[in-house]
Design a protein around this motif. Structure first.
Motif, PDB file in Angstrom:
ATOM      1  N   ARG A 195       0.825  -1.216   0.000  1.00 49.93           N
ATOM      2  CA  ARG A 195       0.000   0.000   0.000  1.00 49.93           C
ATOM      3  C   ARG A 195       0.862   1.271   0.000  1.00 49.93           C
ATOM      4  N   LEU A 196       1.879   1.269  -0.842  1.00 46.25           N
ATOM      5  CA  LEU A 196       2.778   2.411  -0.948  1.00 46.25           C
ATOM      6  C   LEU A 196       2.579   3.103  -2.288  1.00 46.25           C
ATOM      7  N   THR A 197       2.589   4.410  -2.256  1.00 44.42           N
ATOM      8  CA  THR A 197       2.525   5.199  -3.472  1.00 44.42           C
ATOM      9  C   THR A 197       3.350   6.453  -3.267  1.00 44.42           C
ATOM     10  N   ASP A 198       3.734   7.084  -4.343  1.00 42.31           N
ATOM     11  CA  ASP A 198       4.560   8.300  -4.244  1.00 42.31           C
ATOM     12  C   ASP A 198       4.006   9.382  -5.169  1.00 42.31           C
ATOM     13  N   LEU A 199       2.710   9.570  -5.138  1.00 43.70           N
ATOM     14  CA  LEU A 199       2.085  10.578  -5.984  1.00 43.70           C
ATOM     15  C   LEU A 199       2.676  11.953  -5.679  1.00 43.70           C
ATOM     16  N   ASP A 200       2.819  12.771  -6.712  1.00 42.71           N
ATOM     17  CA  ASP A 200       3.432  14.095  -6.525  1.00 42.71           C
ATOM     18  C   ASP A 200       2.399  15.227  -6.594  1.00 42.71           C
TER      19      ASP A 200
ATOM     20  N   TRP B 263     -34.606  23.750  -1.677  1.00 44.90           N
ATOM     21  CA  TRP B 263     -33.351  24.271  -2.232  1.00 44.90           C
ATOM     22  C   TRP B 263     -32.237  23.345  -1.806  1.00 44.90           C
ATOM     23  N   ARG B 264     -31.345  23.000  -2.754  1.00 50.09           N
ATOM     24  CA  ARG B 264     -30.222  22.118  -2.443  1.00 50.09           C
ATOM     25  C   ARG B 264     -28.952  22.630  -3.113  1.00 50.09           C
ATOM     26  N   PHE B 265     -27.814  22.241  -2.528  1.00 48.38           N
ATOM     27  CA  PHE B 265     -26.525  22.633  -3.100  1.00 48.38           C
ATOM     28  C   PHE B 265     -25.547  21.471  -3.013  1.00 48.38           C
ATOM     29  N   TRP B 266     -24.534  21.538  -3.867  1.00 46.68           N
ATOM     30  CA  TRP B 266     -23.439  20.563  -3.847  1.00 46.68           C
ATOM     31  C   TRP B 266     -22.188  21.256  -4.351  1.00 46.68           C
ATOM     32  N   ASP B 267     -21.137  21.296  -3.523  1.00 45.36           N
ATOM     33  CA  ASP B 267     -19.850  21.876  -3.900  1.00 45.36           C
ATOM     34  C   ASP B 267     -18.801  20.774  -3.911  1.00 45.36           C
ATOM     35  N   TRP B 268     -18.145  20.611  -5.027  1.00 46.77           N
ATOM     36  CA  TRP B 268     -17.188  19.516  -5.243  1.00 46.77           C
ATOM     37  C   TRP B 268     -15.824  20.119  -5.560  1.00 46.77           C
ATOM     38  N   ASP B 269     -14.802  19.785  -4.757  1.00 50.36           N
ATOM     39  CA  ASP B 269     -13.468  20.371  -4.921  1.00 50.36           C
ATOM     40  C   ASP B 269     -12.428  19.258  -4.907  1.00 50.36           C
ATOM     41  N   PRO B 270     -12.221  18.557  -6.041  1.00 48.53           N
ATOM     42  CA  PRO B 270     -11.304  17.431  -6.071  1.00 48.53           C
ATOM     43  C   PRO B 270      -9.889  17.827  -6.482  1.00 48.53           C
ATOM     44  N   SER B 271      -8.953  16.939  -6.233  1.00 50.69           N
ATOM     45  CA  SER B 271      -7.586  17.044  -6.745  1.00 50.69           C
ATOM     46  C   SER B 271      -7.099  15.632  -7.011  1.00 50.69           C
ATOM     47  N   ASN B 272      -6.542  15.412  -8.197  1.00 52.00           N
ATOM     48  CA  ASN B 272      -6.129  14.072  -8.586  1.00 52.00           C
ATOM     49  C   ASN B 272      -4.741  14.094  -9.223  1.00 52.00           C
ATOM     50  N   ASP B 273      -4.017  13.010  -9.046  1.00 48.11           N
ATOM     51  CA  ASP B 273      -2.768  12.791  -9.765  1.00 48.11           C
ATOM     52  C   ASP B 273      -3.059  11.772 -10.853  1.00 48.11           C
ATOM     53  N   ARG B 274      -3.342  12.245 -12.063  1.00 52.12           N
ATOM     54  CA  ARG B 274      -3.841  11.362 -13.104  1.00 52.12           C
ATOM     55  C   ARG B 274      -2.780  10.444 -13.701  1.00 52.12           C
ATOM     56  N   ASP B 275      -1.493  10.690 -13.445  1.00 54.13           N
ATOM     57  CA  ASP B 275      -0.505   9.716 -13.924  1.00 54.13           C
ATOM     58  C   ASP B 275      -0.221   8.648 -12.873  1.00 54.13           C
ATOM     59  N   PHE B 276      -0.656   8.887 -11.628  1.00 52.45           N
ATOM     60  CA  PHE B 276      -0.605   7.901 -10.542  1.00 52.45           C
ATOM     61  C   PHE B 276       0.813   7.467 -10.162  1.00 52.45           C
ATOM     62  N   ILE B 277       1.827   8.222 -10.556  1.00 50.97           N
ATOM     63  CA  ILE B 277       3.199   7.926 -10.127  1.00 50.97           C
ATOM     64  C   ILE B 277       3.869   9.221  -9.690  1.00 50.97           C
ATOM     65  N   GLY B 278       5.103   9.123  -9.214  1.00 52.19           N
ATOM     66  CA  GLY B 278       5.786  10.278  -8.650  1.00 52.19           C
ATOM     67  C   GLY B 278       6.465  11.182  -9.648  1.00 52.19           C
ATOM     68  N   LEU B 279       6.214  11.019 -10.942  1.00 53.97           N
ATOM     69  CA  LEU B 279       6.790  11.896 -11.952  1.00 53.97           C
ATOM     70  C   LEU B 279       5.791  12.989 -12.333  1.00 53.97           C
ATOM     71  N   PRO B 280       6.280  14.187 -12.629  1.00 47.15           N
ATOM     72  CA  PRO B 280       5.377  15.303 -12.967  1.00 47.15           C
ATOM     73  C   PRO B 280       4.899  15.212 -14.414  1.00 47.15           C
ATOM     74  N   ILE B 281       3.974  14.318 -14.659  1.00 51.06           N
ATOM     75  CA  ILE B 281       3.416  14.155 -16.008  1.00 51.06           C
ATOM     76  C   ILE B 281       2.138  14.980 -16.100  1.00 51.06           C
ATOM     77  N   THR B 282       1.065  14.521 -15.463  1.00 50.56           N
ATOM     78  CA  THR B 282      -0.162  15.311 -15.340  1.00 50.56           C
ATOM     79  C   THR B 282      -0.252  15.762 -13.891  1.00 50.56           C
ATOM     80  N   THR B 283       0.073  17.017 -13.652  1.00 50.85           N
ATOM     81  CA  THR B 283       0.182  17.506 -12.274  1.00 50.85           C
ATOM     82  C   THR B 283      -1.141  18.002 -11.708  1.00 50.85           C
ATOM     83  N   VAL B 284      -2.064  18.406 -12.566  1.00 55.29           N
ATOM     84  CA  VAL B 284      -3.389  18.836 -12.112  1.00 55.29           C
ATOM     85  C   VAL B 284      -4.425  18.231 -13.048  1.00 55.29           C
TER      86      VAL B 284
END
Length: 201
Positions: free
Chosen positions: A66-71, A102-123
């Protein structure tokens, strides 16, 4: 959190106010590297060769470590909730009901889409804000009779604002450009040709 208040201003009238609020802020979600398969890319553009060009190796190839090194910071933050007001007026032969909400939903995600520790897709994120309003009016017969009836009107309005965002890091060109492009160095810039001392990218 969730709550409700009941108010009975008259024997034939009841009004109920409902409200709820939910806040979530988990550090989620990552993928664990195990191995890669061969693709149709040339050998020099297979994952092993690309990672070696950057001197990169994953922290583990055992999923149970269960180790990862996302950047890129991981985030799955969201807030949602709403209020509604329900009123019932007993007219004897029928009941008139109003439902305002009345209803609301605020969604504020952040993902590392390359899933490794290299700066490929940073946002890679799609923050979204949703608001909705609705109003229902209906009349329904009371008791049991040969013919029962319900009639009503319903109005619904919704707004959704999404800010799609993707940022490629300095390793993106090496990993993502097609095989027809010239060789690239570890910094993502085109490798200088021998006849030139320097080359800009």
């Amino acid at each position: 959190m969730r709550g409700q208040l009941l108010w009975k201003p008259a024997a034939n009238l009841d009004v109920t106010l409902y409200g709820d609020y939910n806040h979530q802020n988990p550090d989620c979600c990552a993928q664990i590297y195990v191995r890669t398969g061969t693709t149709q890319r040339p050998p020099g553009r297979q994952y092993a060769a690309l990672a070696a060009a950057f001197g990169y190796a994953p922290p583990s190839t055992d999923a149970f470590d269960r180790l990862t090194d996302l950047d890129t910071p991981l985030r799955a933050r969201q807030e949602l909730g709403g209020v509604s007001l329900v009123a019932n007026l007993d007219l004897g032969a029928a009941t008139l009901t109003s439902v305002s909400a009345w209803r609301f939903w605020d969604w504020d995600p952040s993902n590392d889409r390359d899933f490794i520790g290299l700066p490929i897709t940073t946002v890679s994120a799609n923050p979204s804000q949703q608001r909705q309003w609705s109003q229902e009016l209906r009349i329904a017969s009371n008791g049991r009779r040969a013919v029962d009836y319900v009639a009503g009107l319903f109005y619904f309005h919704q707004t959704i604002d999404t800010q799609g965002l993707q940022v490629q890091g300095p390793a993106a060109s090496r990993f993502l450009l097609n095989p027809g492009t010239p060789p690239f160095g570890a910094n993502g810039c085109a490798t200088p040709r021998p006849m030139r001392a320097t080359r800009r990218c």
